[in-house]
Design an enzyme around this catalytic site. Structure first.
Site, PDB file in Angstrom:
ATOM      1  N   GLN A  88     -16.206 -22.130 -43.899  1.00 42.25           N
ATOM      2  CA  GLN A  88     -15.691 -21.130 -44.833  1.00 42.25           C
ATOM      3  C   GLN A  88     -16.162 -21.433 -46.256  1.00 42.25           C
ATOM      4  O   GLN A  88     -16.478 -20.520 -47.024  1.00 42.25           O
ATOM      5  CB  GLN A  88     -14.160 -21.102 -44.774  1.00 42.25           C
ATOM      6  CG  GLN A  88     -13.485 -20.265 -45.851  1.00 42.25           C
ATOM      7  CD  GLN A  88     -13.789 -18.783 -45.756  1.00 42.25           C
ATOM      8  OE1 GLN A  88     -14.139 -18.279 -44.690  1.00 42.25           O
ATOM      9  NE2 GLN A  88     -13.673 -18.078 -46.876  1.00 42.25           N
ATOM     10  N   GLU A  89     -16.248 -22.700 -46.595  1.00 40.93           N
ATOM     11  CA  GLU A  89     -16.652 -23.096 -47.945  1.00 40.93           C
ATOM     12  C   GLU A  89     -18.149 -22.895 -48.183  1.00 40.93           C
ATOM     13  O   GLU A  89     -18.559 -22.370 -49.222  1.00 40.93           O
ATOM     14  CB  GLU A  89     -16.291 -24.571 -48.190  1.00 40.93           C
ATOM     15  CG  GLU A  89     -14.801 -24.844 -48.303  1.00 40.93           C
ATOM     16  CD  GLU A  89     -14.238 -24.399 -49.640  1.00 40.93           C
ATOM     17  OE1 GLU A  89     -15.013 -23.975 -50.515  1.00 40.93           O
ATOM     18  OE2 GLU A  89     -13.005 -24.471 -49.808  1.00 40.93           O
ATOM     19  N   SER A  90     -18.974 -23.334 -47.237  1.00 38.08           N
ATOM     20  CA  SER A  90     -20.424 -23.414 -47.505  1.00 38.08           C
ATOM     21  C   SER A  90     -21.315 -22.900 -46.395  1.00 38.08           C
ATOM     22  O   SER A  90     -22.540 -22.955 -46.520  1.00 38.08           O
ATOM     23  CB  SER A  90     -20.794 -24.876 -47.762  1.00 38.08           C
ATOM     24  OG  SER A  90     -20.603 -25.648 -46.573  1.00 38.08           O
ATOM     25  N   TYR A 110      -8.981 -16.442 -47.593  1.00 39.95           N
ATOM     26  CA  TYR A 110      -9.544 -17.764 -47.310  1.00 39.95           C
ATOM     27  C   TYR A 110      -8.846 -18.402 -46.107  1.00 39.95           C
ATOM     28  O   TYR A 110      -9.496 -18.839 -45.153  1.00 39.95           O
ATOM     29  CB  TYR A 110      -9.387 -18.635 -48.557  1.00 39.95           C
ATOM     30  CG  TYR A 110      -9.818 -20.071 -48.424  1.00 39.95           C
ATOM     31  CD1 TYR A 110     -11.150 -20.434 -48.582  1.00 39.95           C
ATOM     32  CD2 TYR A 110      -8.886 -21.083 -48.181  1.00 39.95           C
ATOM     33  CE1 TYR A 110     -11.541 -21.764 -48.492  1.00 39.95           C
ATOM     34  CE2 TYR A 110      -9.266 -22.408 -48.087  1.00 39.95           C
ATOM     35  CZ  TYR A 110     -10.596 -22.741 -48.246  1.00 39.95           C
ATOM     36  OH  TYR A 110     -10.985 -24.057 -48.158  1.00 39.95           O
TER      37      TYR A 110
END
EC number: 4.2.2.n1
Length: 486
Positions: A312-314, A439
């Site tokens: 999800q972040e990168s 998120y």
């Protein structure tokens, strides 16, 4: 799939009134041993179910599932041990009930009038619609008149009743077959794999399976929302039913039922084929490079959860950089990285180690009143939004008479942190709460995909190994100079 339209207050009130109405029919008042007495004397609540990610499943001998957790809580409420009895199909479930081999059926079963001849129903705990599915890429039928292929449904399912009714009332040419060998889940998987043209499923199960089989597509809704309920043996004895009503009323009153529904169904609403397909491809092609690092540094966190946070972040890109300057697999800020001792944010191992430590610190920092199985979602909101803003969301929840320790209540207040009506009165001011909401929901969806996809791969690998072993027995390897019979 949506939640039951009735308010939880209404459900609780109805449960209470029914329990009072049933009071004269409870056998112990007349000196008889009722269903509840038998269960308590045995010390066991026997619950028959079907294996499914939503209903009941095990990973490394750890059971989970909406129906499993609800049944476990009911057994605890009765003060007895839960005994789970898995069955392959719905016919076997009701046969077990008829033969007194089980006390109740908890298997995501839709309320069905035809079943009332064989069993009683408990309270509804969520609702689903029946849907017709096909494989993406095939022509999409808009009604049963457009079907050009075979329809197969699980024997004994509510879908059979629905199809019979539709044939009698609207589609006289409608034909289908039922399968005794395949469960509803297996038939859905066959459609996704192109081995079957059409089947019917419930909207909740379909939504979850689409995370693992994105080719599974919904053609149209066959029914409106219908309640999902437990079934138990027909009897003049109301003792078990009364206990069940009391239990559900208590679950509604303390918010446990809403939290359980949120845990299993609160994040499955929207489906993005391209995003899911891209993620599953990354599991095969990118994750193997970093899996050992996630496993090494996960600590008390499930490594698969840590992995989907990084995705999800990168998107598992160690060189990822945002316009605000956060970098690496776990997208750490410079300040956070320095506090964690991370010297190189684009080094995969340093980033994963730092992100895991930071997340565990956030979880320990949370108020102890937050339930253990919900702490991770609060921590993730803080990871994305900042700890102070997460506390603001809890305060908003409390001020609006919600439960600040319940994720289902707090997540609905996160978007308010960016609304002028609310953020001026918060301690930490404006925040992009809607982004934190998305998120956490995205991470939960990715987690469903990763866990289910890896389980499918393990299952197929085991089946392949079994076939290879069987072939090896049939065709033994013969060394040089040897012959069969020597």
């Amino acid at each position: 799939m949506t939640r039951i339209k009735l308010s939880y207050f209404t459900i609780g009130l109805v449960a209470l009134l029914l329990a009072l109405a049933l009071w004269p029919n409870i056998p112990w008042r007349n000196g008889q041993e009722g269903q509840l007495d038998q269960i308590k004397a045995r010390g066991e609540l026997r619950v028959s179910t079907i294996s499914s990610p939503l209903i009941y499943s095990t990973e490394k001998d750890t059971p989970s599932g909406f129906d499993y957790e609800l049944a476990k809580r009911f057994a605890d409420y009765l003060g007895v041990k839960l005994v789970i009895i898995p069955h392959h199909n719905i016919d076997d479930l009701f046969d077990a009930l008829d033969n007194d081999d089980t006390d109740l059926l908890a298997a995501g079963l839709i309320y069905n009038r035809e079943r009332l001849n064989r069993a009683r129903t408990g309270p509804a705990y969520y609702s689903v619609s029946q849907q017709l599915v096909y494989r993406l890429g095939s022509p999409r039928p808009k009604s049963f008149s457009d079907l050009k292929g075979q329809v197969v449904v699980a024997s004994g399912s509510a879908h059979m009743t629905t199809l019979k009714r539709l044939k009698q009332t609207k589609y006289p040419e409608l034909n289908w077959s039922s399968s005794v060998d395949k469960s509803g889940k297996e038939l859905l998987e066959q459609v996704a794999e192109g081995k079957l043209d059409y089947t019917l499923g419930d909207s909740a199960t379909i939504a979850l399976l689409q995370r693992i089989h994105p080719q599974l597509a919904v053609a149209f809704d066959v029914t409106d929302e219908e309640p999902v309920t437990w079934y138990f043996k027909q009897s003049d004895d109301d003792s078990l039913y009364a206990a069940m009503l009391d239990f559900y009323s208590e679950m509604v009153e303390d918010g446990s039922l809403a939290r359980l529904e949120e845990k299993y169904l609160g994040h499955v609403g929207s489906f993005d084929y391209v995003d899911t397909k891209t993620f599953l491809s990354a599991i095969d092609n990118v994750l193997p490079s970093y899996q050992h690092l996630f496993e090494k540094h996960a600590g008390d966190i499930d490594w698969k959860l840590l992995a989907v946070i990084a995705y999800q972040e990168s998107h598992w890109n160690p060189q990822a950089t945002s316009p605000t300057g956060v970098r690496g697999l776990m997208m750490l800020t410079r300040v956070t990285a320095d506090g964690l001792g991370v010297k190189d944010r684009v080094d995969p191992e340093e980033s994963i180690r730092g992100g895991a430590i930071y997340l565990q610190r956030l979880m320990k920092k949370l108020p102890e009143t937050i339930p253990e199985d919900e702490r991770i979602w609060f921590a993730l909101a803080a990871y994305n939004l900042g700890y102070g803003h997460m506390l603001d969301a809890r305060r908003l929840t409390k001020n609006q008479n919600g439960n600040p320790d319940s994720w289902v209540d707090v997540k609905m207040r996160l978007p308010m942190l960016s609304q002028k009506r609310y953020y001026p009165s918060t301690t930490y001011g404006y925040a992009r709460g809607h982004e934190a909401y998305n998120y956490v929901e995205n991470i939960r969806r990715y987690q469903v995909s990763l866990v289910g996809y890896l389980q499918e791969k393990e299952k197929k690998a085991a089946q392949h190994a079994a076939i290879e072993a069987e072939l090896g027995k049939s065709n033994p390897v013969v060394g040089p100079g040897w012959s069969i019979g020597d």
